[in-house]
Every structure is written in C-alpha cells, then in structure tokens.
Design a protein around this motif. Structure first.
Motif, short mmCIF file in Angstrom:
data_model
loop_
_atom_site.label_atom_id
_atom_site.label_comp_id
_atom_site.label_asym_id
_atom_site.label_seq_id
_atom_site.Cartn_x
_atom_site.Cartn_y
_atom_site.Cartn_z
N HIS A 80 0.84 -1.28 -0.10
CA HIS A 80 0.12 -0.14 -0.20
C HIS A 80 0.76 1.31 -0.01
N ILE A 81 0.76 2.24 -0.95
CA ILE A 81 1.64 3.46 -1.27
C ILE A 81 0.79 4.39 -0.42
N ASP A 82 1.47 5.21 0.36
CA ASP A 82 1.17 6.40 1.31
C ASP A 82 1.92 7.52 0.48
N GLY A 83 1.09 8.23 -0.65
CA GLY A 83 1.40 9.45 -1.32
C GLY A 83 1.44 10.55 -0.70
N ALA A 84 1.60 10.84 0.74
CA ALA A 84 1.43 12.06 1.45
C ALA A 84 2.16 13.11 0.63
N TRP A 85 3.46 12.93 0.23
CA TRP A 85 4.34 13.92 -0.08
C TRP A 85 4.27 14.00 -1.68
N PHE A 86 3.32 13.66 -2.08
CA PHE A 86 3.03 14.03 -3.71
C PHE A 86 2.60 15.37 -3.65
N GLY A 87 2.96 16.11 -4.56
CA GLY A 87 2.75 17.57 -4.77
C GLY A 87 3.81 18.65 -4.38
N GLN A 88 4.76 18.16 -3.58
CA GLN A 88 5.73 18.89 -3.00
C GLN A 88 7.19 18.48 -3.26
N SER B 86 -2.69 6.26 -1.81
CA SER B 86 -3.62 7.19 -1.31
C SER B 86 -2.72 8.46 -1.42
N ILE B 87 -3.40 9.63 -1.80
CA ILE B 87 -2.91 11.00 -1.77
C ILE B 87 -3.55 12.08 -1.32
N SER B 88 -3.04 12.96 -0.54
CA SER B 88 -3.93 13.93 0.01
C SER B 88 -3.38 15.45 -0.37
N LEU B 89 -4.07 16.34 -0.17
CA LEU B 89 -3.62 17.82 -0.56
C LEU B 89 -2.93 18.43 0.68
N SER B 90 -2.98 17.83 1.71
CA SER B 90 -2.03 18.46 3.19
C SER B 90 -0.76 19.01 2.75
N LYS B 91 0.15 18.73 2.32
CA LYS B 91 1.53 18.98 2.08
C LYS B 91 1.78 19.72 0.84
N ALA B 92 0.92 19.35 -0.21
CA ALA B 92 1.00 20.07 -1.48
C ALA B 92 0.54 21.38 -1.56
N LEU B 93 -0.80 21.69 -0.93
CA LEU B 93 -1.27 23.27 -0.93
C LEU B 93 -1.62 23.47 0.49
N GLY B 94 -0.87 23.19 1.38
CA GLY B 94 -1.14 23.74 3.10
C GLY B 94 -2.49 23.44 3.25
N MET B 95 -2.79 22.19 3.26
CA MET B 95 -4.15 21.89 3.73
C MET B 95 -4.13 20.60 4.61
#
Length: 315
Positions: free
Chosen positions: A160-168, A185-194
C-alpha cells in the motif's frame, strides 16, 4: 527587527520536519465565496474525485504512472485515513521500513514490524510504504528496480502506497500498475497547505470493505473540505512549490550547508562531513518561509514543538 541573516542553524527542524505553509493559503480561504459552495453535497464526492485525479495526472515534476489501472476511487480524510483503515483491518500484520512515518508506531505503541531489507517481508505481512519516501525525501532503490514489489507479489504480500508527499516533490516518477500494489493514497495536505482540512483520494483495484468505502458509499464524506480542495487545486495549480520557489530553496540549502533534496521542506545534513557518511533530513520551513514572505515561522523550528511532540518516544 529580525532579518534572514539572524536565522541560525539551530532554528531548523530536527525532531519534526513540518511541511511548507504560506500566508497566501490562508488568504485564499478568506476570499472563497459561499455562493460557489456545492448545492447538492451528496453529489459532490464524485466531482471532487474527478477533479483530484485530473490534478494529480497534470503534474510534470512528479508522476504516478498507471493510476488508471485502479478501478475504485474513494475520497479520504487525508492519507492517515487510509493508514487508520489498514491498521484496523490488518492489526498486527502491518510492516513498514525502519525510519518510516512515525504514525505507524504511534498507533501500535511501537509494537510494529520494521524491516531494514525487503527480503525480511514474509507471507502474512501487509507492507505500507510512503512513496515518495519520507526516509529519503524521494526514491528508494528497491522500489525503483522493482525487487521489493516482485518479492511481495511472489509471496502474496500486499503493498500500500502512502503518497502524502505527492505535490511537493520533484524528480519523481513511479509506475504503480505493478500487481503487488493494492492501493495508492494521496492528500492535499503538504502540496497545498491543507493539513487542517484532511482531504484526499484513495485508489484501489476493487472495493475494500472498510470505513473508507462505507463513508463514500453512503455520502458521509467531508464536503466542505473537498470543496476547499477543489478550489485550491484550481487556484494554485500543479507543481506549485518548485515552479515558484525552487531558487529560494537552493539558496537556503547553500546558506545553511545542506545538500538539496527532492522535497521542498527538507534538506540533507551531513554532520560528519568529510568523515563517515551519516545524513539526516532537516526541516527548512523557517528560513524558506522568511525568504518568501518575510515571516518568522517558529512552528517550522524545534521551538514550535508542542509538549507531546517534544517528549515523544523515538524507539
């Protein structure tokens, strides 16, 4: 008045490398008009999923190839939502690398299988990996040459791939179509300050009977944060950090004696250089944010840690 030159090496983040944040992320939220809020919240989840999938695939400096091979897409409350479900469904079978995201250890009171070499994974394990890796701020050799994935596939070990750092991140392209990979899985947290919005997307090959699928099937999703996410993706676009602040990142690394990484919020420190090679990722949010907008962000330094963070176990 504080100047950039007043920021010292001791003000870098050593215990917790916080992702970048800018005032413009707050200002963007303040300018949102409620008239654009979805009129039918129960229909909005699919719209968010389509918008985020489009945003992910539009990036040029970082790419997941093969996402179209995943038939199911669900909205998630940040990538930790997927991690929570994996620990809920698989309990003591979860395995991670040594040095992986501390959240896994927090959930298990440090009773967790941690590997140093991929052949330590055996049938019955469920392997979870941040990728881009929070250990290297980018790539890992055994992921790039597929040895780990082939080993897992041969031994019936789901990945399972945790893509939390995608976008930065930059200089990253990874083919997720390998049959060993069961989810991304991918989130917007680190990419766009969310980070406070906790919203993202999970790709799976089929429906997984767990909290994420139930939330999506019954339209329990967080529509307000999905709405902010869609507006943010449209406003800030793709490859935001490196396209706008890559040169300033390089200046910070040079000024503080760091070696550049492929993640915008960290740089490599070699404490024994030119002696034996040991290196650590240090958070550079405080000096980089000061260069960008003249704000001293204490939260990016160790001074900004709360009591729990300061006293957290490391082993």
């Amino acid at each position: 008045m504080l100047a950039y030159e007043d920021i010292t090496f001791d003000m870098l983040g050593t215990k917790r490398q916080r992702p970048m944040y800018l005032s413009k992320f707050t200002q963007f939220r303040e300018l949102l008009q409620m008239r654009s809020y979805p009129r039918d919240p129960h229909e909005y989840t699919q719209h968010f999923i389509e918008e985020m999938d489009r945003w992910i695939n539009a990036h040029q400096l970082i790419k997941y190839v093969g996402l179209e091979t995943f038939a199911r897409r669900d909205a998630i409350l940040g990538t930790t939502h997927q991690l929570d479900e994996l620990h809920y469904l698989h309990k003591h079978d979860i395995a991670v690398r040594k040095g992986e995201y501390k959240y896994h250890r927090r959930l298990t009171d440090f009773k967790l299988k941690e590997i140093g070499y991929y052949k330590e994974l055996t049938e019955g394990d469920v392997f979870v990996a941040s990728y881009p890796s929070n250990i290297t701020a980018g790539k890992l050799e055994d992921m790039e040459n597929k040895k780990l994935l082939d080993h897992c596939y041969s031994n019936n070990i789901p990945v399972h791939i945790d893509g939390a750092w995608f976008g930065q991140c930059r200089n990253f392209e990874f083919d997720v179509s390998h049959p060993a990979i069961h989810s991304v899985s991918i989130s917007l947290s680190k990419a766009l300050g969310m980070g406070s919005q906790r919203i993202g997307i999970r790709y799976t090959r089929e429906r997984v009977n767990g909290p994420v699928a139930v939330m999506n099937d019954f339209n329990y999703a967080n529509v307000s944060d999905m709405w902010i996410g869609v507006e943010a993706m449209r406003f800030f676009g793709v490859d935001y950090w490196w396209s706008n602040y890559g040169e300033l990142y390089s200046k910070v690394c040079k000024d503080f004696g760091l070696v550049a990484s492929d993640s915008i919020h960290v740089g490599w420190h070699y404490p024994n250089w030119p002696g034996p090679e040991q290196k650590h990722l240090l958070g550079i949010r405080t000096p980089l944010r000061f260069l960008i907008e003249g704000i001293f962000d204490v939260r990016g330094s160790d001074l900004g840690l709360n009591e729990i963070e300061r006293n957290e176990r490391t082993k």
